[in-house]
Design a protein around this motif. Structure first.
Motif, mmCIF file in Angstrom:
data_model
loop_
_atom_site.group_PDB
_atom_site.id
_atom_site.type_symbol
_atom_site.label_atom_id
_atom_site.label_comp_id
_atom_site.label_asym_id
_atom_site.label_seq_id
_atom_site.Cartn_x
_atom_site.Cartn_y
_atom_site.Cartn_z
ATOM 1 N N UNK A 217 0.778 -1.199 0.041
ATOM 2 C CA UNK A 217 -0.010 0.015 -0.056
ATOM 3 C C UNK A 217 0.903 1.321 -0.048
ATOM 4 N N UNK A 218 1.906 1.172 0.773
ATOM 5 C CA UNK A 218 2.833 2.396 0.823
ATOM 6 C C UNK A 218 3.443 2.613 -0.635
ATOM 7 N N UNK A 219 3.843 1.501 -1.130
ATOM 8 C CA UNK A 219 4.386 1.783 -2.691
ATOM 9 C C UNK A 219 3.514 2.186 -3.497
ATOM 10 N N UNK A 220 2.149 1.559 -3.540
ATOM 11 C CA UNK A 220 1.255 1.958 -4.538
ATOM 12 C C UNK A 220 0.761 3.738 -4.585
ATOM 13 N N UNK A 221 0.645 4.016 -3.193
ATOM 14 C CA UNK A 221 0.224 5.319 -2.896
ATOM 15 C C UNK A 221 1.408 6.283 -3.177
ATOM 16 N N UNK A 222 2.359 5.853 -3.281
ATOM 17 C CA UNK A 222 3.688 6.808 -3.577
ATOM 18 C C UNK A 222 3.947 6.777 -5.134
ATOM 19 N N UNK A 223 3.412 5.639 -5.841
ATOM 20 C CA UNK A 223 3.442 5.826 -7.277
ATOM 21 C C UNK A 223 2.845 7.023 -7.823
ATOM 22 N N UNK A 224 3.455 7.556 -8.706
ATOM 23 C CA UNK A 224 2.963 8.870 -9.272
ATOM 24 C C UNK A 224 1.704 8.876 -9.908
ATOM 25 N N UNK A 225 1.426 7.316 -10.561
ATOM 26 C CA UNK A 225 0.096 7.373 -11.105
ATOM 27 C C UNK A 225 -1.294 7.375 -10.181
ATOM 28 N N UNK A 226 -0.887 6.620 -9.036
ATOM 29 C CA UNK A 226 -1.974 6.878 -7.948
ATOM 30 C C UNK A 226 -2.024 8.102 -7.124
ATOM 31 N N UNK A 227 -0.667 8.607 -6.859
ATOM 32 C CA UNK A 227 -0.539 9.643 -5.941
ATOM 33 C C UNK A 227 -1.668 10.943 -6.007
ATOM 34 N N UNK A 228 -1.625 11.697 -5.242
ATOM 35 C CA UNK A 228 -2.382 13.049 -5.379
ATOM 36 C C UNK A 228 -2.077 13.654 -6.437
ATOM 37 N N UNK A 229 -3.012 14.340 -7.223
ATOM 38 C CA UNK A 229 -2.833 15.229 -8.144
ATOM 39 C C UNK A 229 -2.802 16.763 -7.892
ATOM 40 N N UNK A 230 -2.702 16.908 -6.565
ATOM 41 C CA UNK A 230 -3.023 18.251 -6.186
ATOM 42 C C UNK A 230 -1.954 19.171 -6.769
ATOM 43 N N UNK A 231 -0.880 18.690 -6.706
ATOM 44 C CA UNK A 231 0.171 19.758 -7.463
ATOM 45 C C UNK A 231 -0.302 20.237 -8.864
ATOM 46 N N UNK A 232 -0.823 19.421 -9.452
ATOM 47 C CA UNK A 232 -1.596 19.754 -10.766
ATOM 48 C C UNK A 232 -2.488 20.635 -10.745
ATOM 49 N N UNK A 233 -3.672 20.032 -9.944
ATOM 50 C CA UNK A 233 -5.003 20.819 -9.978
ATOM 51 C C UNK A 233 -4.960 22.041 -9.195
ATOM 52 N N UNK A 234 -4.149 22.109 -8.298
ATOM 53 C CA UNK A 234 -3.939 23.509 -7.536
ATOM 54 C C UNK A 234 -3.610 24.776 -8.502
ATOM 55 N N UNK A 235 -2.965 24.286 -9.574
ATOM 56 C CA UNK A 235 -2.698 25.492 -10.596
ATOM 57 C C UNK A 235 -3.766 25.780 -11.465
ATOM 58 N N UNK A 236 -4.799 25.049 -11.512
ATOM 59 C CA UNK A 236 -6.085 25.502 -12.354
ATOM 60 C C UNK A 236 -6.814 26.072 -11.380
ATOM 61 N N UNK A 237 -7.596 27.142 -11.904
ATOM 62 C CA UNK A 237 -8.560 27.834 -11.192
ATOM 63 C C UNK A 237 -9.808 26.767 -11.349
ATOM 64 N N UNK A 238 -10.295 26.259 -10.436
ATOM 65 C CA UNK A 238 -11.345 25.144 -10.622
ATOM 66 C C UNK A 238 -12.595 25.697 -10.002
ATOM 67 N N UNK A 239 -12.619 26.883 -9.561
ATOM 68 C CA UNK A 239 -13.831 27.468 -8.860
ATOM 69 C C UNK A 239 -14.631 28.579 -9.598
ATOM 70 N N UNK A 240 -14.082 29.131 -10.439
ATOM 71 C CA UNK A 240 -14.349 30.513 -11.283
ATOM 72 C C UNK A 240 -15.858 29.930 -11.845
ATOM 73 N N UNK A 241 -16.660 30.979 -11.950
ATOM 74 C CA UNK A 241 -17.932 30.577 -12.233
ATOM 75 C C UNK A 241 -18.784 30.256 -11.201
ATOM 76 N N UNK A 242 -18.439 29.978 -9.921
ATOM 77 C CA UNK A 242 -19.015 29.520 -8.790
ATOM 78 C C UNK A 242 -20.250 28.412 -8.892
#
Lengths: 763, 227
Positions: free
Chosen positions: A427-452
């Motif tokens: 589980x530790x290894x799979x969670x650390x795999x870039x495929x499974x890992x959180x993509x927050x680094x990516x989507x925090x760069x996108x405005x995902x709330x405009x248009x409310x």
């Protein structure tokens, strides 16, 4: 209205525009047609269509119109296999984007498109203009864009050039969407060696309109003006469509000028102006100048309108001097739109465009003789029968060949891990795999709330966007697993559709339809064509069974640099949430809620994340999919959600049940106590990627009713535990195999990508 | 109380701001095109977020020359309420209605997330319904929110209670003293990077922004009556 005189005889076309251009005979004798991606046979066809030798301008027009990107010449016979109809479909493939009825006189318009090759050589602009292009496709239908998604594939982040490509592609996507003010609400990212030299960037846009606002890209009404609006035309992106339709060679860097530069500010003005024109009901036809620029948009509009068109290139707004007709016609300068309006209403259009300070010009007229004629500095530089550019574009019928690797994979056992590994460590290894890992680094760069309107933000199974003034909402996601498709195109293709539908269902929506992007290698390789054919068949079958027609999409072939990419069909799915009360996320929410696993689990590690980690590659066969079971699963999940019994729902996909449980724990850092009885060994059970499964948490008071529903519908359903505490503990057959604080698991999962991206740039 | 939301070419939160006023306050609100130089009919002006003029040159640098900005300055001078959100804050800084300047986020990336803020001053027209020191959740979405001012200005802001919101916990952009929002000396012009209009219902992830609009209404109608 005065009808222009019909020109029945061909006009006199110049042999060449400048002394630098080759003459028609030089083109023939020097076989210069090969330089623009046309083969002998195609050249012969062109001379037959014209009844003479083409000049350089005409050759350029044919070359882009007959490229795979514009004509789908290699994939057309396969694309016909997709189910494209359904009672809900308002517009299927063939226009800028597909449209599906969502009731209340409203429709959802959506499409996905690739920008792979531009990104490989100029990641920021390449990815940014991919977003810009797909947005134009949607608002050229008359729709207000409400959301963006993107599906990304890159090589491993241990490679410094991959990090450069990834970082700048994400920044480019972010820049375009953020500036124009459309939220980027979802998508997926996957990393694999096969994408190292040839990353995939697929961008999807979703829009909404009233039925009566639906536009078409047609040129109708003889004598009507053709209006150019938007950015002026420069020399950027010439032959972009051809570039997208060949393999990436060693000289790819030299193709950087083939990549366009985007200006999202300009597109924001263009968007608002076009929507204003749509609301005024002035437009007869509207089409984006995307791939192959002015040529493709004008020729397609004339072809769809069964008319002809005359363009005067001197009227086209230009940002550079001395551009040749060839350059003006083939430029892929961004943020441009072509309009056809009723003769005499030019002033009304002008008023709107002036308000938004957009350059515009009447550049031509609709004719009735099915000719595509181009004038430049008082001379005719092209005169082509319209249908030969679009309808009569060549079609290549290819045959596939089963690859050697596919045969070899049949004998490889994937019913247990190749290496003995403890489930907790796995589980530790799979969670650390870039495929499974959180993509927050990516989507925090996108405005995902405009248009409310974003009710479910990135990070859950599907994003959910509410609709203004209605209780309804739209769920949307993108999915695709290149490793599954590589191992078995048909199963993998079906799984992509099924997983996308499952994600939408877990968010509380009924799947409506899909758009797809077929990212494959060179179709000239029989093994690649075999993959393409299998994937299309698998997807088609899943779309039929799950009643989600294909309403549009895009094909990206020739994705090769140092080798062929994994065949990667990406599915963009949209579903309808009937009431906002049904919106569901993957996160556990209340202690004491019961956890159920729906569906059966088999020993299926082929193509799994665990297999990739342990073996460094995938092998064997991927998980099998039973579409009848899949459909049943969707029905019961949706019923339970609509009855208000479900607190969280999360589909089982990459990383299997173990990852599903962990991900459901992360949002509120709420743990779970899970007990499982199985004949399989613990690691296999927890990391198998068997399809048609989901994990639901149900408040205790609804447990009986929920279980009754599952029994009635004969859906395998096991109560496997309870939401509880701050640790994830899992017992298999009475033995504790996982016991970890959720916080600890979450920090592994969240840290993986930021950590990989902060690596030294020198290695 | 009548609200105006000026729209510059490239504004993209204009509709969101108008929606918040309509739905939370049920008061009239108009989108006003930037070429309109007259805001006399309005009691409050909300400068919306977005990328006015594509943020070319510098964020807010071109928008400040729009005719509507003269009217905004006049409104501020008359004591009307001016709320600048995100790009609106940047425009207020460029036009000199608020002190300081904006830099690129210290991590050099755009950041969109829900942040915890501390209400430093609840005596302003914009924060009367919050508790002093209360922690609230508001979304941010910007690439240039790294507020900067010199030490002298900062000292003044601190002493005069002009710092209205500070980031609590993580500072998402590197701003001086964790500043998320400031008012002018008179207290009627607020600029902040977070988006209150994106946090008016629980389903948005937070509803803490609603009270900012309600505070404005309570303040104004308390002073001038419900007109």
């Amino acid at each position: 209205m005065v009808q222009p005189e019909q020109q029945t005889t061909a006009v006199h076309v110049v042999e060449r525009v400048t002394d630098q251009e080759p003459t028609p005979t030089q083109i023939r004798d020097g076989e210069l047609f090969q330089e623009v991606g046309l083969n002998h046979e195609e050249y012969q066809q062109i001379t037959k269509h014209l009844g003479r030798l083409p000049n350089w301008t005409e050759l350029g027009i044919y070359s882009v119109m007959w490229s795979e990107h514009c004509s789908y010449k290699n994939s057309k016979p396969l694309l016909k296999r997709f189910p494209v109809e359904g009672p809900q479909v308002l517009q299927g493939p063939g226009e800028g984007a597909g449209a599906i009825d969502i009731g209340d006189g409203q429709a959802v318009v959506f499409k996905i498109e690739s920008h792979n090759h531009p990104t490989a050589v100029e990641p920021f602009q390449g990815a940014a203009t991919g977003v810009g292009g797909i947005i134009r496709d949607v608002f050229s239908m008359g729709a207000r864009p409400v959301a963006l998604l993107n599906s990304l594939r890159f090589g491993p982040l241990s490679n410094s050039r991959v990090r450069y490509l990834f970082e700048h592609a994400v920044a480019g996507i972010a820049h375009y969407g953020n500036v124009i003010g459309i939220p980027t609400v979802g998508g997926e990212v996957d990393f694999d060696d096969s994408y190292e030299g040839n990353p995939l960037v697929n961008a999807m846009c979703v829009g909404v309109l009233s039925h009566d606002e639906l536009q078409k890209g047609v040129a109708k009404g003889v004598g009507n003006p053709v209006i150019y609006v938007g950015a002026s035309t420069g020399r950027d992106g010439i032959h972009g469509a051809t570039f997208a339709s060949e393999e990436l060679g060693e000289d790819a860097e030299e193709k950087r000028p083939s990549v366009q530069a985007g200006d999202p500010f300009m597109e924001k003005l263009l968007l608002e102006a076009c929507i204003e024109l749509v609301k005024k009901g002035i437009l007869i036809g509207i089409q984006d100048m995307g791939a192959a620029g002015l040529t493709c948009s004008s020729a397609e509009m004339a072809s769809k309108g069964e008319t002809g068109m005359e363009l005067d290139l001197d009227q086209v707004p230009q940002r550079e001097t001395g551009m040749t007709p060839y350059e003006i016609l083939l430029s892929e300068s961004q943020e441009r739109m072509l309009l056809v309006v009723e003769d005499g209403r030019e002033a009304e259009v002008q008023e709107v465009l002036d308000k938004w300070e957009l350059p515009s010009a009447v550049v031509g007229r609709v004719t009735n003789d099915n000719r595509y004629r181009i004038r430049h500095q008082g001379r005719w530089v092209a005169d082509i029968p319209v249908q030969t550019l679009v309808d009569d574009a060549p079609v290549v019928y290819r045959t596939g060949k089963e690859p050697e690797a596919y045969r070899q994979n049949a004998g490889i056992r994937v019913d247990q891990p190749s290496v003995d590994i403890h489930p907790g460590e796995a589980l530790n290894q799979v969670l650390a795999s870039s495929n499974v890992a959180s993509k927050r680094w990516v989507y925090e760069q996108y405005d995902h709330m405009v248009r409310t309107s974003t009710a479910v933000r990135p990070g859950s199974d599907a994003a959910v966007v509410v609709l203004d003034g209605l209780d309804k909402a739209l769920a949307m996601c993108t999915d695709g697993n290149g490793r599954y498709v590589y191992l078995d195109p048909q199963e993998g293709g079906a799984a992509a559709v099924a997983e996308a539908a499952r994600n939408v269902v877990c968010s509380g929506a009924r799947p409506l339809g899909i758009t797809d992007c077929l990212n494959f290698g060179s179709p000239e390789k029989p093994e690649v064509f075999w993959q393409l054919e299998g994937a299309v068949d698998g997807m088609s079958e899943a779309c039929r069974q799950l009643e989600t027609p294909v309403v549009g999409g895009n094909v990206s072939l020739y994705n090769e640099s140092k080798g062929t990419i994994h065949p990667t069909p990406v599915v963009g799915m949209v579903g309808l949430v009937e009431s906002r009360q049904h919106i569901t996320t993957q996160a556990f929410k209340e202690e004491g809620d019961l956890i159920y696993l729906l569906g059966e689990t088999f020993a299926e590690l082929g193509g799994s994340e665990l297999q990739l980690i342990l073996d460094g590659k995938v092998s064997g066969r991927p998980p099998k999919i039973d579409l009848q079971r899949e459909k049943k699963l969707h029905q019961v999940i949706l019923t339970a959600i609509q009855k208000g019994w479900v607190r969280s729902a999360h589909d089982c996909s990459s990383g299997g049940l173990a990852v599903t449980l962990a991900e459901s724990s992360f949002d509120h850092e709420l743990g779970a106590r899970v007990e499982i009885e199985t004949a399989l060994d613990a690691t296999t059970y927890l990391f198998s990627e068997t399809q048609s499964r989901a994990v639901l948490s149900i408040p205790q008071e609804y447990a009986d009713a929920f279980q009754r529903l599952m029994e009635e519908e004969a859906v395998p359903c096991a109560k496997i535990g309870e939401v509880s505490g701050s640790c994830l503990t899992v017992e298999v057959n009475g033995q504790q195999v996982i016991d970890a604080p959720v916080k600890e698991l979450k920090s592994i999962w969240e840290g993986a990508i930021p950590c990989a991206m902060n690596a030294s740039s020198t290695n | 109380m009548r609200f105006a939301v000026p729209v510059f070419p490239g504004s993209n939160c204009d509709e969101d701001c108008a929606k918040a006023v309509r739905e939370i306050l049920d008061r009239p609100v108009d989108l006003v095109w930037h070429k309109d130089g007259n805001l006399d009919a309005y009691d409050a002006i909300i400068l919306p977020g977005g990328f006015s003029y594509g943020d070319y040159l510098r964020t807010g640098a071109l928008a400040r020359f729009s005719p509507v900005m003269e009217a905004v300055a006049k409104a501020a001078d008359k004591g009307k309420l001016v709320l600048g959100i995100c790009n609106g804050f940047q425009v207020l800084l460029e036009s000199g209605l608020l002190p300081g300047a904006m830099r690129v986020n210290d991590h050099l990336k755009f950041r969109c997330s829900i942040q915890t803020l501390r209400v430093e001053n609840n005596q302003s027209p914009f924060t009367g319904l919050y508790q002093a020191g209360e922690e609230i959740q508001l979304p941010i979405a910007h690439g240039e929110g790294n507020y900067y001012c010199d030490q002298e200005t900062l000292d003044k802001l601190e002493v005069q209670g002009q710092i209205i919101f500070r980031y609590s916990g993580q500072n998402p952009n590197g701003s001086v003293a964790g500043i998320a929002g400031i008012v002018n000396r008179r207290g009627n012009v607020l600029g902040l990077m977070p988006h209150p209009e994106r946090a008016i219902y629980d389903w948005m992830g937070s509803s803490d922004g609603a009270r900012m609009f309600q505070s404005m209404l309570r303040y104004w109608e308390g002073m001038h009556g419900a007109a």
